[in-house]
Design a protein around this motif. Sequence first.
Motif, PDB file in Angstrom:
ATOM      1  N   VAL A  53      -1.486  -5.523  12.517  1.00  0.00           N
ATOM      2  CA  VAL A  53      -1.313  -6.185  11.216  1.00  0.00           C
ATOM      3  C   VAL A  53      -2.667  -6.360  10.524  1.00  0.00           C
ATOM      4  N   VAL A  54      -3.677  -6.771  11.274  1.00  0.00           N
ATOM      5  CA  VAL A  54      -5.014  -6.945  10.697  1.00  0.00           C
ATOM      6  C   VAL A  54      -5.576  -5.605  10.235  1.00  0.00           C
ATOM      7  N   ALA A  55      -5.388  -4.550  11.036  1.00  0.00           N
ATOM      8  CA  ALA A  55      -5.887  -3.228  10.650  1.00  0.00           C
ATOM      9  C   ALA A  55      -5.211  -2.729   9.380  1.00  0.00           C
ATOM     10  N   VAL A  56      -3.912  -2.920   9.256  1.00  0.00           N
ATOM     11  CA  VAL A  56      -3.193  -2.498   8.047  1.00  0.00           C
ATOM     12  C   VAL A  56      -3.675  -3.305   6.850  1.00  0.00           C
ATOM     13  N   ALA A  57      -3.917  -4.594   7.031  1.00  0.00           N
ATOM     14  CA  ALA A  57      -4.402  -5.425   5.926  1.00  0.00           C
ATOM     15  C   ALA A  57      -5.784  -4.968   5.478  1.00  0.00           C
ATOM     16  N   ILE A  58      -6.647  -4.612   6.407  1.00  0.00           N
ATOM     17  CA  ILE A  58      -7.998  -4.148   6.048  1.00  0.00           C
ATOM     18  C   ILE A  58      -7.932  -2.825   5.306  1.00  0.00           C
ATOM     19  N   VAL A  59      -7.102  -1.891   5.794  1.00  0.00           N
ATOM     20  CA  VAL A  59      -6.964  -0.595   5.117  1.00  0.00           C
ATOM     21  C   VAL A  59      -6.387  -0.798   3.717  1.00  0.00           C
ATOM     22  N   ALA A  60      -5.411  -1.682   3.571  1.00  0.00           N
ATOM     23  CA  ALA A  60      -4.826  -1.944   2.250  1.00  0.00           C
ATOM     24  C   ALA A  60      -5.858  -2.563   1.313  1.00  0.00           C
ATOM     25  N   ALA A  61      -6.689  -3.465   1.814  1.00  0.00           N
ATOM     26  CA  ALA A  61      -7.710  -4.097   0.980  1.00  0.00           C
ATOM     27  C   ALA A  61      -8.756  -3.077   0.551  1.00  0.00           C
ATOM     28  N   VAL A  62      -9.175  -2.203   1.444  1.00  0.00           N
ATOM     29  CA  VAL A  62     -10.151  -1.167   1.080  1.00  0.00           C
ATOM     30  C   VAL A  62      -9.564  -0.202   0.063  1.00  0.00           C
ATOM     31  N   TRP A  64      -7.175  -0.854  -2.085  1.00  0.00           N
ATOM     32  CA  TRP A  64      -7.026  -1.583  -3.350  1.00  0.00           C
ATOM     33  C   TRP A  64      -8.353  -1.680  -4.083  1.00  0.00           C
ATOM     34  N   LEU A  65      -9.438  -1.961  -3.338  1.00  0.00           N
ATOM     35  CA  LEU A  65     -10.763  -2.032  -3.946  1.00  0.00           C
ATOM     36  C   LEU A  65     -11.235  -0.661  -4.441  1.00  0.00           C
ATOM     37  N   ALA A  66     -10.884   0.407  -3.725  1.00  0.00           N
ATOM     38  CA  ALA A  66     -11.305   1.741  -4.126  1.00  0.00           C
ATOM     39  C   ALA A  66     -10.574   2.183  -5.386  1.00  0.00           C
TER      40      ALA A  66
END
Length: 68
Positions: A53-62, A64-66
């Motif tokens: 869950v944390v890994a998916v959240a980090i990938v989604a945040a990156v 979104w920022l990109a």
Amino acid sequence: MAENQVPQGNHDPAGSTQMFRAFVDEGPQGRRQQTAPASSGGGPRIGLIIGVVVAVAIVAAVAWLALK
């Protein structure tokens, strides 16, 4: 005691027959007692789910920022 003794003609030098009989007589109860504390709380499985869950959240945040 007669069950544990090997007849004279069938000597088991390694004693594996006696060890197997002792294992079968013990049954799975001895193994459950050793593994029960680790699996009773969900241990590694909960950690794995939280990690995913944390890994998916980090990938989604990156992502979104990109795209922002």
